[in-house]
Design an enzyme around this catalytic site. Structure first.
Site, mmCIF file in Angstrom:
data_model
loop_
_atom_site.group_PDB
_atom_site.id
_atom_site.type_symbol
_atom_site.label_atom_id
_atom_site.label_comp_id
_atom_site.label_asym_id
_atom_site.label_seq_id
_atom_site.Cartn_x
_atom_site.Cartn_y
_atom_site.Cartn_z
ATOM 1 N N ASP A 121 0.809 -1.232 0.000
ATOM 2 C CA ASP A 121 0.000 0.000 0.000
ATOM 3 C C ASP A 121 0.835 1.272 0.000
ATOM 4 O O ASP A 121 0.528 2.235 -0.704
ATOM 5 C CB ASP A 121 -0.912 0.060 1.234
ATOM 6 C CG ASP A 121 -2.003 -0.985 1.224
ATOM 7 O OD1 ASP A 121 -2.140 -1.688 0.213
ATOM 8 O OD2 ASP A 121 -2.716 -1.102 2.235
ATOM 9 N N HIS A 129 -4.470 -3.279 -0.008
ATOM 10 C CA HIS A 129 -5.784 -2.844 0.491
ATOM 11 C C HIS A 129 -6.376 -1.869 -0.521
ATOM 12 O O HIS A 129 -5.899 -0.750 -0.663
ATOM 13 C CB HIS A 129 -5.612 -2.177 1.858
ATOM 14 C CG HIS A 129 -6.903 -1.758 2.492
ATOM 15 N ND1 HIS A 129 -6.950 -1.229 3.769
ATOM 16 C CD2 HIS A 129 -8.192 -1.773 2.062
ATOM 17 C CE1 HIS A 129 -8.212 -0.950 4.076
ATOM 18 N NE2 HIS A 129 -8.977 -1.265 3.044
ATOM 19 N N ARG A 131 -8.894 0.503 -0.951
ATOM 20 C CA ARG A 131 -9.842 1.257 -0.125
ATOM 21 C C ARG A 131 -10.934 1.872 -0.994
ATOM 22 O O ARG A 131 -10.715 2.164 -2.165
ATOM 23 C CB ARG A 131 -9.113 2.361 0.644
ATOM 24 C CG ARG A 131 -8.186 1.853 1.741
ATOM 25 C CD ARG A 131 -7.585 3.021 2.511
ATOM 26 N NE ARG A 131 -8.623 3.733 3.242
ATOM 27 C CZ ARG A 131 -8.820 3.633 4.560
ATOM 28 N NH1 ARG A 131 -8.048 2.854 5.291
ATOM 29 N NH2 ARG A 131 -9.774 4.324 5.154
ATOM 30 N N HIS A 165 -4.585 5.013 -1.944
ATOM 31 C CA HIS A 165 -3.259 4.532 -2.361
ATOM 32 C C HIS A 165 -3.380 3.516 -3.506
ATOM 33 O O HIS A 165 -3.139 3.854 -4.645
ATOM 34 C CB HIS A 165 -2.421 4.007 -1.182
ATOM 35 C CG HIS A 165 -3.151 3.247 -0.116
ATOM 36 N ND1 HIS A 165 -3.938 2.149 -0.373
ATOM 37 C CD2 HIS A 165 -3.196 3.435 1.237
ATOM 38 C CE1 HIS A 165 -4.423 1.680 0.762
ATOM 39 N NE2 HIS A 165 -4.010 2.440 1.756
ATOM 40 N N GLU A 192 -7.121 -6.957 0.747
ATOM 41 C CA GLU A 192 -7.850 -6.404 1.891
ATOM 42 C C GLU A 192 -8.915 -5.460 1.351
ATOM 43 O O GLU A 192 -8.626 -4.638 0.474
ATOM 44 C CB GLU A 192 -6.898 -5.633 2.810
ATOM 45 C CG GLU A 192 -5.849 -6.507 3.449
ATOM 46 C CD GLU A 192 -4.903 -5.739 4.360
ATOM 47 O OE1 GLU A 192 -4.251 -6.375 5.201
ATOM 48 O OE2 GLU A 192 -4.807 -4.499 4.224
ATOM 49 N N THR A 229 -5.321 5.109 9.146
ATOM 50 C CA THR A 229 -5.155 3.690 8.842
ATOM 51 C C THR A 229 -6.282 2.947 9.541
ATOM 52 O O THR A 229 -7.018 3.551 10.319
ATOM 53 C CB THR A 229 -3.760 3.179 9.293
ATOM 54 O OG1 THR A 229 -3.621 1.804 8.918
ATOM 55 C CG2 THR A 229 -3.551 3.320 10.793
ATOM 56 N N HIS A 238 -0.830 -5.551 11.697
ATOM 57 C CA HIS A 238 -1.154 -4.152 11.985
ATOM 58 C C HIS A 238 -0.204 -3.583 13.039
ATOM 59 O O HIS A 238 -0.164 -4.041 14.164
ATOM 60 C CB HIS A 238 -2.599 -3.943 12.440
ATOM 61 C CG HIS A 238 -3.060 -2.524 12.175
ATOM 62 N ND1 HIS A 238 -3.326 -2.062 10.899
ATOM 63 C CD2 HIS A 238 -3.253 -1.475 12.994
ATOM 64 C CE1 HIS A 238 -3.693 -0.791 10.958
ATOM 65 N NE2 HIS A 238 -3.648 -0.411 12.210
ATOM 66 N N HIS A 256 3.772 -0.981 6.499
ATOM 67 C CA HIS A 256 4.336 0.345 6.756
ATOM 68 C C HIS A 256 5.782 0.295 7.237
ATOM 69 O O HIS A 256 6.640 1.024 6.739
ATOM 70 C CB HIS A 256 3.472 1.112 7.759
ATOM 71 C CG HIS A 256 3.930 2.519 7.959
ATOM 72 N ND1 HIS A 256 4.805 2.870 8.970
ATOM 73 C CD2 HIS A 256 3.687 3.657 7.257
ATOM 74 C CE1 HIS A 256 5.052 4.164 8.887
ATOM 75 N NE2 HIS A 256 4.396 4.664 7.858
#
Length: 243
Positions: A8, A42, A44, A49, A72, A102, A192, A215
């Site tokens: 991401d 992910h 979204r 992103h 995701e 996030t 996470h 991340h």
């Protein structure tokens, strides 16, 4: 233990300038070279992103490999349609709020049992593994079994943000939840907020078979390069697993 590298934030960097670089798909290929067992992304609803095109390009790029794609997504019918078109190996359902920086917590499966039962069914019918991103909570685990999930991904954010005595407390919650979920017949993943500093204790939990990390790897890639950043994370995880 498998490492899923989340791409991401390669896309975050690209979208900061709305340009074509860095290319998250190129990043995925480097991550695989360095030892990633899976690529996670992910998509979204706000497309902040990862873009739809990234998912389809990744699918095309990995079609002749044995590296799975973990998509995701929020449990919305727009996303369900995309998943049924793209056919990733795995889908992880996550909660989503537009204003969040996030994902802020686990999916409240308990409050949406009937909805999720219907939502998950057509995805599983296509041979896609369905995982639910949940807090380490027995009730949520029971509900995950009830809706027909194959796996859960334990939200490790509270552990990652804990200080002092709370670190051990949160770790204990994760251990108990992982054991309980495994006993209930679920595959157990986690992710996470995991970093090079805090991942070892999670990697030692034998019931957890996969970690999804993004991340911290991308942040360290700025200084180390992506290949070395992934390699280093994989080494830490495998060493912790041996203990």
């Amino acid at each position: 233990m498998r490492l899923g590298v989340n791409i991401d934030h390669i896309a975050t960097l690209r979208e900061a300038r709305k340009t074509t670089e860095p290319d998250p798909i190129k990043g995925a290929l480097i991550a695989i070279e360095a030892g990633a067992d899976q690529i996670t992304l992910h998509l979204r609803e706000d497309r902040r992103h990862i873009q739809d095109e990234d998912l389809f390009r990744l699918k095309c790029e990995l079609k002749d490999t044995n590296i799975p794609i973990n998509l995701e997504m929020a449990p919305t019918y727009e996303m369900q349609n995309i998943a049924l078109e793209a056919l990733p190996n795995n889908v992880t359902l996550v909660p989503e709020k537009r204003q969040e920086i996030t994902t802020e917590g686990g999916l409240d499966v308990v409050s949406m049992i009937d909805y999720l039962k219907d939502f998950i069914k057509p995805i599983k019918q296509q041979g896609i593994t369905v995982s639910l991103f949940i807090d380490p909570d027995y009730e949520q685990i029971d509900a995950s079994v009830e809706v027909g999930a194959d796996a859960i991904e334990i939200h490790t954010g509270e552990y990652a943000n804990a200080y002092g005595k709370n670190v051990e407390k949160e770790l204990e919650r994760i251990k108990k939840a992982a054991k309980y979920a495994k006993e209930k017949g679920l595959k157990v993943y986690a992710g996470h907020g995991l970093t090079y500093q805090n991942v070892s204790e999670i990697a030692k939990i034998k019931e957890i078979e996969e970690l999804n990390i993004g991340h911290s790897i991308i942040a360290n890639a700025v200084f180390l390069g992506l290949y070395e950043a992934v390699k280093k994370m994989k080494e830490i995880i495998l060493n912790a697993r041996k203990e």
